[in-house]
Design a protein around this motif. Structure first.
Motif, PDB file in Angstrom:
ATOM      1  N   GLU A 260       0.807  -1.225   0.000  1.00 19.45           N
ATOM      2  CA  GLU A 260       0.000   0.000   0.000  1.00 19.45           C
ATOM      3  C   GLU A 260       0.842   1.278   0.000  1.00 19.45           C
ATOM      4  OE1 GLU A 260      -3.306  -0.092  -0.485  1.00 19.45           O
ATOM      5  OE2 GLU A 260      -3.138  -2.280  -0.490  1.00 19.45           O
ATOM      6  N   TYR A 261       2.166   1.179   0.059  1.00 19.69           N
ATOM      7  CA  TYR A 261       3.038   2.362   0.050  1.00 19.69           C
ATOM      8  C   TYR A 261       3.680   2.535  -1.320  1.00 19.69           C
ATOM      9  CZ  TYR A 261       2.433   2.990   5.047  1.00 19.69           C
ATOM     10  OH  TYR A 261       1.885   3.218   6.284  1.00 19.69           O
ATOM     11  N   ASN A 262       4.002   3.787  -1.663  1.00 19.38           N
ATOM     12  CA  ASN A 262       4.324   4.127  -3.042  1.00 19.38           C
ATOM     13  C   ASN A 262       5.687   4.796  -3.211  1.00 19.38           C
ATOM     14  OD1 ASN A 262       1.497   3.625  -4.163  1.00 19.38           O
ATOM     15  ND2 ASN A 262       1.082   5.091  -2.527  1.00 19.38           N
ATOM     16  N   ALA A 263       6.253   4.581  -4.388  1.00 18.64           N
ATOM     17  CA  ALA A 263       7.378   5.368  -4.882  1.00 18.64           C
ATOM     18  C   ALA A 263       6.850   6.307  -5.967  1.00 18.64           C
ATOM     19  CB  ALA A 263       8.463   4.461  -5.453  1.00 18.64           C
ATOM     20  N   LEU A 342       4.565  12.079   0.309  1.00 21.58           N
ATOM     21  CA  LEU A 342       4.466  10.758  -0.285  1.00 21.58           C
ATOM     22  C   LEU A 342       4.267   9.723   0.809  1.00 21.58           C
ATOM     23  CD1 LEU A 342       4.919   8.972  -2.915  1.00 21.58           C
ATOM     24  CD2 LEU A 342       7.314   8.832  -2.191  1.00 21.58           C
ATOM     25  N   GLY A 343       3.419   8.734   0.543  1.00 25.15           N
ATOM     26  CA  GLY A 343       3.195   7.680   1.535  1.00 25.15           C
ATOM     27  C   GLY A 343       2.185   6.675   1.050  1.00 25.15           C
ATOM     28  N   THR A 363       8.590  14.611  -2.279  1.00 28.78           N
ATOM     29  CA  THR A 363       9.246  14.536  -3.578  1.00 28.78           C
ATOM     30  C   THR A 363       9.893  15.882  -3.891  1.00 28.78           C
ATOM     31  OG1 THR A 363       7.310  15.260  -4.837  1.00 28.78           O
ATOM     32  CG2 THR A 363       7.512  12.898  -4.383  1.00 28.78           C
ATOM     33  N   VAL A 364      10.962  15.834  -4.682  1.00 22.96           N
ATOM     34  CA  VAL A 364      11.611  17.055  -5.187  1.00 22.96           C
ATOM     35  C   VAL A 364      11.666  16.894  -6.697  1.00 22.96           C
ATOM     36  CG1 VAL A 364      13.621  18.547  -5.107  1.00 22.96           C
ATOM     37  CG2 VAL A 364      12.987  17.222  -3.083  1.00 22.96           C
TER      38      VAL A 364
END
Length: 410
Positions: A260-263, A342-343, A363-364
């Protein structure tokens, strides 16, 4: 009772209960459903991804937690599988009261009663998670409408405001899971870098990315962007169906999702394997800004200062190369924010009035989009705010010109 539920109890007002629903599968056709996506706040508190469940926290004369779970007839199990038993759910969540979800309304009636059956005392407030943008399909909204009709004297509050504050700061396990998603994304990007010179269309590249993460048990964190040439100036180009010219830059915005966590990573690559002089000039400009921002980030900065700094640096460097004449003209070539939290969500809910704090992941992603030249460039990394700066969690994903060209030459 887990630490997150304890924290939410601490933030709730006395004499209240909170109700969170896992969500209901959306119908795709006469006999099929769309892939189910659990409500992220429900998952955050329970770790469960099952539909048709409800979590209730009661803060009255005493504190109690109830999980209302779906049951399934034996005949239906032959078609749709076996659901976890109530005992299994207790072991999975640490929640002792697991009840058939068909009893939710009756329990709510008992808890909000003003007579002697009100075992938790007078409950005057109900927290409901109203975080979904499309409220037409939200079970929380239907529940809220019912509450207003049956209990007009009850004060309804939005628990999403409490949960977004909690979710903004990641714990060690969350950071570890996001790092895993980033590693999977890196492995897929490594393959894309090597296959791009021999791949003729965006669709094939998208398919390669999906295959590389799927074989490791991950899924796409969001609709992948694979935009070549003129398409790269469109921020949310997701058609991914055009032929790639050898003179094009290809902008990838993609990420793996696991647990359930993202990049969320962006890279821009030359289709030929080598940047032209002009592409190199613009690419290095964006890269320099991104690396300067990552070196500049530290706790205590406001998110506005973070975004303003990115715009300021991009405008200055764009003026240095003659792309613009005045700072405010940068809006023509850079028309999005510098980053986001992000999460569990790719654009994780947060309180943007909070200063950057250790444990946040953001994020950058500066960019330049020169439509008259058919060039769009974005470079995006995921960084963890630390006690004295930040840690680039995606630093191992190639982004320097020499590294990219060397890998593509193989």
């Amino acid at each position: 009772m887990n630490d997150r539920i304890k924290q939410l109890f601490h933030m709730m007002q006395e004499g209240s209960l909170a109700v969170l629903f896992s969500g209901t599968p959306a119908i795709k056709s006469a006999d099929q459903y769309l892939p189910f996506q659990v409500n992220k706040n429900f998952f955050y508190l329970t770790g469960l991804t099952l539909p048709n469940q409800a979590l209730v926290l009661i803060k009255g004369n005493e504190e109690a937690v109830y999980l209302f779970a779906e049951t399934r007839l034996k005949e239906r199990e032959k078609w749709e599988g076996i659901l976890p038993s109530f005992e299994a759910l207790k072991n999975m969540t640490g929640i002792h009261h697991v009840v058939d979800q068909k009893q939710l309304d009756e329990h709510i009636k008992e808890w909000l009663s003003s007579d002697r059956r009100a075992i938790f005392g007078k409950l005057e407030r109900v927290y409901v998670d109203l975080s979904l943008a499309d409220r037409r399909v939200s079970p929380d909204v239907l529940f809220t409408q019912s509450l207003k009709t049956l209990y007009p004297d009850v004060n309804i509050l939005n628990s999403a405001h409490l949960l977004k504050t909690m979710r903004t700061i990641k714990d060690e396990k969350e950071i570890e899971t996001i790092q895993k998603a980033i590693h999977m994304t890196k492995d897929a990007i490594d393959v894309l870098i090597q296959k791009l010179p021999d791949t003729l269309d965006e669709h094939q590249l998208h398919a390669i990315f999906k295959y590389e993460i799927d074989k490791k048990g991950a899924k796409e964190a969001f609709d992948t962007i694979c935009a070549s040439g003129k398409h790269a100036v469109i921020l949310h180009y997701v058609e991914n169906d055009d032929i790639i010219s050898k003179d094009d830059l290809v902008l990838f915005d993609l990420g793996a999702s696991i647990g359930e966590y993202n990049a969320d990573i962006s890279r821009t690559l030359p289709a030929s394997g080598t940047f032209t002089k002009r592409q190199k000039e613009l690419y290095q400009l964006v890269l320099d800004v991104q690396e300067d921002i990552i070196a500049w980030i530290k706790p205590g900065l406001t998110f506005k200062a973070f975004k303003d700094k990115g715009r300021e640096l991009l405008a200055k460097k764009a003026m240095d190369i003659g792309l613009i004449q005045q700072e405010d003209e940068i809006i023509k070539y850079y028309y999005h924010g510098l980053g986001h939290h992000l999460g569990l969500d790719v654009h994780d809910p947060c309180d943007y009035d909070m200063v950057l704090t250790p444990g946040m992941i953001i994020t950058v992603e500066p960019g330049l989009y020169v439509s008259e030249e058919g060039i769009g460039i974005r470079i995006e990394d995921d960084v963890l705010i630390t006690e004295d700066g930040c840690q680039n969690l995606s630093k191992d994903i190639p982004k320097h010109i020499a590294d990219i060209e060397k890998l593509m030459s193989k």
